[in-house]
Design a protein around this motif. Structure first.
Motif, PDB file in Angstrom:
ATOM      1  N   LEU A   1     -75.143 -46.325  48.278  1.00 28.20           N
ATOM      2  CA  LEU A   1     -75.127 -45.331  49.356  1.00 28.20           C
ATOM      3  C   LEU A   1     -76.251 -44.335  49.085  1.00 28.20           C
ATOM      4  O   LEU A   1     -76.313 -43.749  48.000  1.00 28.20           O
ATOM      5  CB  LEU A   1     -73.769 -44.622  49.409  1.00 28.20           C
ATOM      6  N   VAL A   2     -77.141 -44.181  50.055  1.00 27.31           N
ATOM      7  CA  VAL A   2     -78.237 -43.226  49.905  1.00 27.31           C
ATOM      8  C   VAL A   2     -77.912 -42.008  50.782  1.00 27.31           C
ATOM      9  O   VAL A   2     -77.733 -42.144  51.992  1.00 27.31           O
ATOM     10  CB  VAL A   2     -79.580 -43.860  50.346  1.00 27.31           C
ATOM     11  N   ASP A   3     -77.789 -40.851  50.155  1.00 25.77           N
ATOM     12  CA  ASP A   3     -77.445 -39.630  50.893  1.00 25.77           C
ATOM     13  C   ASP A   3     -78.729 -38.933  51.313  1.00 25.77           C
ATOM     14  O   ASP A   3     -79.421 -38.326  50.488  1.00 25.77           O
ATOM     15  CB  ASP A   3     -76.586 -38.708  50.013  1.00 25.77           C
ATOM     16  N   CYS A   4     -79.060 -39.035  52.600  1.00 25.00           N
ATOM     17  CA  CYS A   4     -80.328 -38.496  53.115  1.00 25.00           C
ATOM     18  C   CYS A   4     -80.160 -37.111  53.722  1.00 25.00           C
ATOM     19  O   CYS A   4     -81.104 -36.571  54.304  1.00 25.00           O
ATOM     20  CB  CYS A   4     -80.903 -39.428  54.173  1.00 25.00           C
TER      21      CYS A   4
ATOM     22  N   GLY B   1     -84.754 -36.101  47.082  1.00 27.96           N
ATOM     23  CA  GLY B   1     -85.937 -35.238  47.165  1.00 27.96           C
ATOM     24  C   GLY B   1     -87.031 -35.743  46.234  1.00 27.96           C
ATOM     25  O   GLY B   1     -88.206 -35.824  46.608  1.00 27.96           O
ATOM     26  N   ALA B   2     -86.639 -36.119  45.023  1.00 26.57           N
ATOM     27  CA  ALA B   2     -87.616 -36.612  44.043  1.00 26.57           C
ATOM     28  C   ALA B   2     -88.237 -37.932  44.516  1.00 26.57           C
ATOM     29  O   ALA B   2     -89.438 -38.158  44.371  1.00 26.57           O
ATOM     30  CB  ALA B   2     -86.934 -36.792  42.689  1.00 26.57           C
ATOM     31  N   LEU B   3     -87.407 -38.778  45.108  1.00 29.20           N
ATOM     32  CA  LEU B   3     -87.931 -40.072  45.585  1.00 29.20           C
ATOM     33  C   LEU B   3     -88.936 -39.855  46.722  1.00 29.20           C
ATOM     34  O   LEU B   3     -90.027 -40.437  46.718  1.00 29.20           O
ATOM     35  CB  LEU B   3     -86.771 -40.952  46.078  1.00 29.20           C
ATOM     36  N   LEU B   4     -88.564 -38.999  47.685  1.00 31.65           N
ATOM     37  CA  LEU B   4     -89.418 -38.830  48.862  1.00 31.65           C
ATOM     38  C   LEU B   4     -90.723 -38.111  48.517  1.00 31.65           C
ATOM     39  O   LEU B   4     -91.737 -38.284  49.184  1.00 31.65           O
ATOM     40  CB  LEU B   4     -88.672 -38.072  49.964  1.00 31.65           C
ATOM     41  N   ARG B   5     -90.682 -37.304  47.471  1.00 29.97           N
ATOM     42  CA  ARG B   5     -91.912 -36.594  47.067  1.00 29.97           C
ATOM     43  C   ARG B   5     -92.769 -37.434  46.116  1.00 29.97           C
ATOM     44  O   ARG B   5     -93.830 -37.017  45.710  1.00 29.97           O
ATOM     45  CB  ARG B   5     -91.561 -35.288  46.371  1.00 29.97           C
TER      46      ARG B   5
ATOM     47  N   GLU C   1     -80.557 -30.534  47.202  1.00 30.17           N
ATOM     48  CA  GLU C   1     -80.525 -29.398  48.135  1.00 30.17           C
ATOM     49  C   GLU C   1     -81.881 -29.117  48.773  1.00 30.17           C
ATOM     50  O   GLU C   1     -81.954 -28.495  49.826  1.00 30.17           O
ATOM     51  CB  GLU C   1     -80.082 -28.144  47.387  1.00 30.17           C
ATOM     52  N   ASP C   2     -82.947 -29.556  48.096  1.00 24.64           N
ATOM     53  CA  ASP C   2     -84.290 -29.196  48.566  1.00 24.64           C
ATOM     54  C   ASP C   2     -84.789 -30.116  49.686  1.00 24.64           C
ATOM     55  O   ASP C   2     -85.940 -30.023  50.085  1.00 24.64           O
ATOM     56  CB  ASP C   2     -85.264 -29.254  47.391  1.00 24.64           C
ATOM     57  N   LEU C   3     -83.901 -30.974  50.214  1.00 27.03           N
ATOM     58  CA  LEU C   3     -84.376 -31.902  51.254  1.00 27.03           C
ATOM     59  C   LEU C   3     -84.883 -31.160  52.496  1.00 27.03           C
ATOM     60  O   LEU C   3     -85.785 -31.621  53.181  1.00 27.03           O
ATOM     61  CB  LEU C   3     -83.256 -32.862  51.668  1.00 27.03           C
ATOM     62  N   TRP C   4     -84.283 -29.995  52.768  1.00 30.95           N
ATOM     63  CA  TRP C   4     -84.676 -29.245  53.969  1.00 30.95           C
ATOM     64  C   TRP C   4     -86.158 -28.875  53.910  1.00 30.95           C
ATOM     65  O   TRP C   4     -86.833 -28.805  54.930  1.00 30.95           O
ATOM     66  CB  TRP C   4     -83.822 -27.978  54.119  1.00 30.95           C
TER      67      TRP C   4
ATOM     68  N   CYS D   1     -93.973 -40.089  52.472  1.00 27.98           N
ATOM     69  CA  CYS D   1     -92.569 -39.717  52.606  1.00 27.98           C
ATOM     70  C   CYS D   1     -91.828 -40.748  53.463  1.00 27.98           C
ATOM     71  O   CYS D   1     -90.734 -41.198  53.126  1.00 27.98           O
ATOM     72  CB  CYS D   1     -92.571 -38.355  53.276  1.00 27.98           C
ATOM     73  N   TYR D   2     -92.432 -41.130  54.575  1.00 26.57           N
ATOM     74  CA  TYR D   2     -91.797 -42.101  55.465  1.00 26.57           C
ATOM     75  C   TYR D   2     -91.618 -43.460  54.778  1.00 26.57           C
ATOM     76  O   TYR D   2     -90.678 -44.178  55.054  1.00 26.57           O
ATOM     77  CB  TYR D   2     -92.641 -42.296  56.735  1.00 26.57           C
TER      78      TYR D   2
END
Ligand SMILES: Nc1ncnc2c1ncn2[C@@H]1O[C@H](COP(=O)(O)OP(=O)(O)O)[C@@H](O)[C@H]1O
Ligand SMILES: [Mg+2]
Length: 261
Positions: A36-39, A59-63, A88-91, A105-106
């Motif tokens: 489960l990936v929590d986006c 957040g770490a993965l997307l950055r 928490e930093d996803l915003w 990121c995409y």
């Protein structure tokens, strides 16, 4: 591996409940290996399935900070169910992506998916999305084989599905074969307006509606207070049984199998 993004720009329609319970049933009843990936930066799915704590997470993965998915993924108490937690930093990501490397990121979840497939690590990936089409949601959609759209059975939800489908279609410039797997009616109960909306969706919609509907029951909000999946909180309540039926329907329609990368 098959991957599903649970998407709706409306909040409160049951995305997190669906992601958590679908993942839970696929791991327990169907004995599949599930990630489960929590986006969603609100991290509701993470809070239900993992102990309190700080996680580097998505957040770490997307950055592009994480070198390996294994550094980010956490095991849960449920056999076969792992979680890539939200941070928490996803915003902040949308602001960064607006000025920086949006493409990276995409691509991030899709790149991770390729690594998971190479390693034959999981059979299914379920992605719980935020109530917007921000960077983490787009990344999830682009990594999916199918999009699951939970809706409530009111007129706004039913008519809003068309807008959402148009928005998803606009992402086809990034990935032409994007597909909505189905609309999932949530909080179903016997009443003329609910039954009318479901009929509208089935007749008017241009996208499939799952045969299974999820019934409304207080056991679901009770389970979220207890920070548990409703499957664990009240396994025989209506919604828990409905999620088991949904998992069977999905496994059959989407041909989900064990050990097939
Ligand atoms: N089948 C259901 N019956 C009753 N309440 C539900 C049901 N599904 C979801 N809920 C409640 O609706 C609220 C929103 O659900 P949630 O899954 O968090 O939606 P989203 O992730 O789309 O914002 C929560 O309080 C949840 O407990
Ligand atoms: Mg949610």
């Amino acid at each position: 591996m098959k991957a599903f993004a649970i998407v709706n720009r409306k909040g409160g329609v049951g995305k997190t409940t669906t992601a958590v319970n679908l993942a839970y049933v696929l791991a327990t009843s169907c004995r599949l290996r599930v990630l489960l990936v929590d986006c969603d930066g609100q991290a509701n799915a993470t809070q239900i399935l993992l102990p309190r704590g700080e996680y580097a997470g998505l957040g770490a993965l997307l950055r592009g900070w994480a070198c390996c998915y294994a550094d980010l993924v956490e095991h849960t108490d449920v056999d076969g169910l792992d979680v890539l937690p939200a941070s928490e930093d996803l915003w902040a990501l949308d602001i960064e992506a607006a000025g920086g490397d949006r493409g990276r990121c995409y691509r991030a979840i899709r790149d991770m998916r390729e690594a998971l497939e190479e390693d034959d690590a999981y059979d299914v990936m379920v992605m719980d999305c935020p109530p917007n089409l921000g960077a983490s949601c787009v990344s999830a959609i682009l990594a999916s084989d199918g999009i699951i759209v939970p809706v409530l059975s009111d007129a706004c939800s039913a008519t809003g599905v068309g807008d959402l489908v148009d928005q998803i279609a606009s992402l086809r410039s990034l990935r032409p074969d994007l597909r909505v797997s189905g609309v999932l009616v949530n909080q179903w109960h016997r009443s003329p307006v609910v039954e009318g909306s479901v009929e509208y969706l089935r007749k008017e919609g241009h996208i499939p509606v799952y045969d299974t509907v999820i019934r409304r029951t207080d056991k679901v909000p009770e389970s979220s207070w207890a920070r548990m999946a409703v499957q664990a909180w009240s396994p025989f309540c209506s919604a828990a049984r409905d999620y088991r039926a949904l998992a069977s329907e999905l496994a059959e329609k989407e041909d989900i199998r064990h050990g097939e990368a």
